[in-house]
Design a protein around this motif. Sequence first.
Motif, PDB file in Angstrom:
ATOM      1  N   VAL A  12      49.080  50.025  17.517  1.00 18.49           N
ATOM      2  CA  VAL A  12      49.835  49.289  16.502  1.00 18.49           C
ATOM      3  C   VAL A  12      49.932  47.839  16.952  1.00 18.49           C
ATOM      4  O   VAL A  12      50.795  47.495  17.753  1.00 18.49           O
ATOM      5  CB  VAL A  12      51.263  49.867  16.329  1.00 18.49           C
ATOM      6  CG1 VAL A  12      51.991  49.156  15.198  1.00 18.49           C
ATOM      7  CG2 VAL A  12      51.240  51.357  16.117  1.00 18.49           C
ATOM      8  N   ALA A  13      49.059  47.010  16.451  1.00 14.02           N
ATOM      9  CA  ALA A  13      48.958  45.634  16.932  1.00 14.02           C
ATOM     10  C   ALA A  13      50.290  44.879  16.873  1.00 14.02           C
ATOM     11  O   ALA A  13      50.615  44.132  17.778  1.00 14.02           O
ATOM     12  CB  ALA A  13      47.894  44.879  16.148  1.00 14.02           C
ATOM     13  N   ALA A  14      51.071  45.060  15.851  1.00 14.42           N
ATOM     14  CA  ALA A  14      52.306  44.279  15.665  1.00 14.42           C
ATOM     15  C   ALA A  14      53.554  45.069  16.044  1.00 14.42           C
ATOM     16  O   ALA A  14      54.638  44.808  15.532  1.00 14.42           O
ATOM     17  CB  ALA A  14      52.401  43.819  14.215  1.00 14.42           C
ATOM     18  N   TRP A  15      53.443  46.001  16.961  1.00 15.63           N
ATOM     19  CA  TRP A  15      54.577  46.859  17.296  1.00 15.63           C
ATOM     20  C   TRP A  15      55.767  46.079  17.855  1.00 15.63           C
ATOM     21  O   TRP A  15      56.910  46.463  17.652  1.00 15.63           O
ATOM     22  CB  TRP A  15      54.164  47.960  18.260  1.00 15.63           C
ATOM     23  CG  TRP A  15      53.778  47.486  19.630  1.00 15.63           C
ATOM     24  CD1 TRP A  15      52.547  47.079  20.035  1.00 15.63           C
ATOM     25  CD2 TRP A  15      54.629  47.369  20.774  1.00 15.63           C
ATOM     26  NE1 TRP A  15      52.565  46.715  21.355  1.00 15.63           N
ATOM     27  CE2 TRP A  15      53.839  46.896  21.836  1.00 15.63           C
ATOM     28  CE3 TRP A  15      55.976  47.622  21.010  1.00 15.63           C
ATOM     29  CZ2 TRP A  15      54.363  46.660  23.107  1.00 15.63           C
ATOM     30  CZ3 TRP A  15      56.488  47.397  22.276  1.00 15.63           C
ATOM     31  CH2 TRP A  15      55.674  46.925  23.303  1.00 15.63           C
ATOM     32  N   ARG A  16      55.518  44.968  18.521  1.00 12.59           N
ATOM     33  CA  ARG A  16      56.617  44.193  19.129  1.00 12.59           C
ATOM     34  C   ARG A  16      57.555  43.607  18.062  1.00 12.59           C
ATOM     35  O   ARG A  16      58.704  43.305  18.354  1.00 12.59           O
ATOM     36  CB  ARG A  16      56.062  43.090  20.017  1.00 12.59           C
ATOM     37  CG  ARG A  16      55.534  43.626  21.329  1.00 12.59           C
ATOM     38  CD  ARG A  16      55.036  42.505  22.241  1.00 12.59           C
ATOM     39  NE  ARG A  16      54.602  43.023  23.509  1.00 12.59           N
ATOM     40  CZ  ARG A  16      53.396  43.523  23.741  1.00 12.59           C
ATOM     41  NH1 ARG A  16      52.498  43.547  22.785  1.00 12.59           N
ATOM     42  NH2 ARG A  16      53.076  43.994  24.931  1.00 12.59           N
ATOM     43  N   LEU A  17      57.068  43.436  16.854  1.00  5.96           N
ATOM     44  CA  LEU A  17      57.910  42.920  15.774  1.00  5.96           C
ATOM     45  C   LEU A  17      59.030  43.894  15.420  1.00  5.96           C
ATOM     46  O   LEU A  17      60.038  43.495  14.842  1.00  5.96           O
ATOM     47  CB  LEU A  17      57.069  42.639  14.525  1.00  5.96           C
ATOM     48  CG  LEU A  17      55.968  41.592  14.677  1.00  5.96           C
ATOM     49  CD1 LEU A  17      55.145  41.501  13.396  1.00  5.96           C
ATOM     50  CD2 LEU A  17      56.567  40.242  15.035  1.00  5.96           C
ATOM     51  N   HIS A  18      58.856  45.166  15.783  1.00  4.93           N
ATOM     52  CA  HIS A  18      59.841  46.199  15.459  1.00  4.93           C
ATOM     53  C   HIS A  18      60.829  46.445  16.593  1.00  4.93           C
ATOM     54  O   HIS A  18      61.726  47.267  16.459  1.00  4.93           O
ATOM     55  CB  HIS A  18      59.134  47.510  15.109  1.00  4.93           C
ATOM     56  CG  HIS A  18      58.197  47.377  13.958  1.00  4.93           C
ATOM     57  ND1 HIS A  18      58.613  47.402  12.658  1.00  4.93           N
ATOM     58  CD2 HIS A  18      56.856  47.178  13.925  1.00  4.93           C
ATOM     59  CE1 HIS A  18      57.576  47.239  11.861  1.00  4.93           C
ATOM     60  NE2 HIS A  18      56.499  47.092  12.601  1.00  4.93           N
ATOM     61  N   MET A  19      60.645  45.741  17.706  1.00  2.00           N
ATOM     62  CA  MET A  19      61.526  45.933  18.864  1.00  2.00           C
ATOM     63  C   MET A  19      62.809  45.145  18.708  1.00  2.00           C
ATOM     64  O   MET A  19      62.822  44.063  18.148  1.00  2.00           O
ATOM     65  CB  MET A  19      60.818  45.467  20.143  1.00  2.00           C
ATOM     66  CG  MET A  19      59.733  46.391  20.597  1.00  2.00           C
ATOM     67  SD  MET A  19      58.981  45.831  22.121  1.00  2.00           S
ATOM     68  CE  MET A  19      60.360  45.738  23.219  1.00  2.00           C
TER      69      MET A  19
END
Length: 192
Positions: A111-118
């Motif tokens: 999931v390339a943009a997973w850090r946006l959900h942290m």
Amino acid sequence: MLAFLGIGLVLFGSAAAGGIMLSVAGASFLAGQRGKNRKALTGRRSIVRTAALEMELDHDSGALEGQALAGTYEGQLLGTLDLTALLVLFKEIRSDSESVRLLEAYLDSRVAAWRLHMKPDMDTRAGRTPGAGTMSKEEAYKILGLEATATTADIRHAHRRLMQRLHPDRGGSTFLAARINEAKDVLLSHHN
């Protein structure tokens, strides 16, 4: 079939759409021909284990799969967990920096943009350095997907092959690249 449709469009309809279809058909044919000429896949896999995770890397495809060894999702394959569950696991294991780096590598590949959900309190990246502790020869062989009888040339070849797929400049993770480099160094130091 695509080539015939492309020819039909060139002759009786839109030359641009027909040309595109002919190009796709030609590229597909050439890719199939190249695939026939390739050597068989190696079937090699590397395994990295931390206190909370076990990851397996397929050398041929570069696919990364793992299993939770601790926390709420203990025993479950990471591929069966959705992003929300993976972030819960991330939070549960965040005190183990080596496991966190391994999970980050998995999430980066999935999931390339997973850090946006942290949430801000979950980020553990600041101040960390790759490599944790001393790697055993057995672990180094597993990471490079080699047997204990591997030669120096085998070690260098396995390292080069893995780095071509997993180097951070090619979309891989810094953590996995560091572990691959460390495995090579451990094994070469014992071969000298």
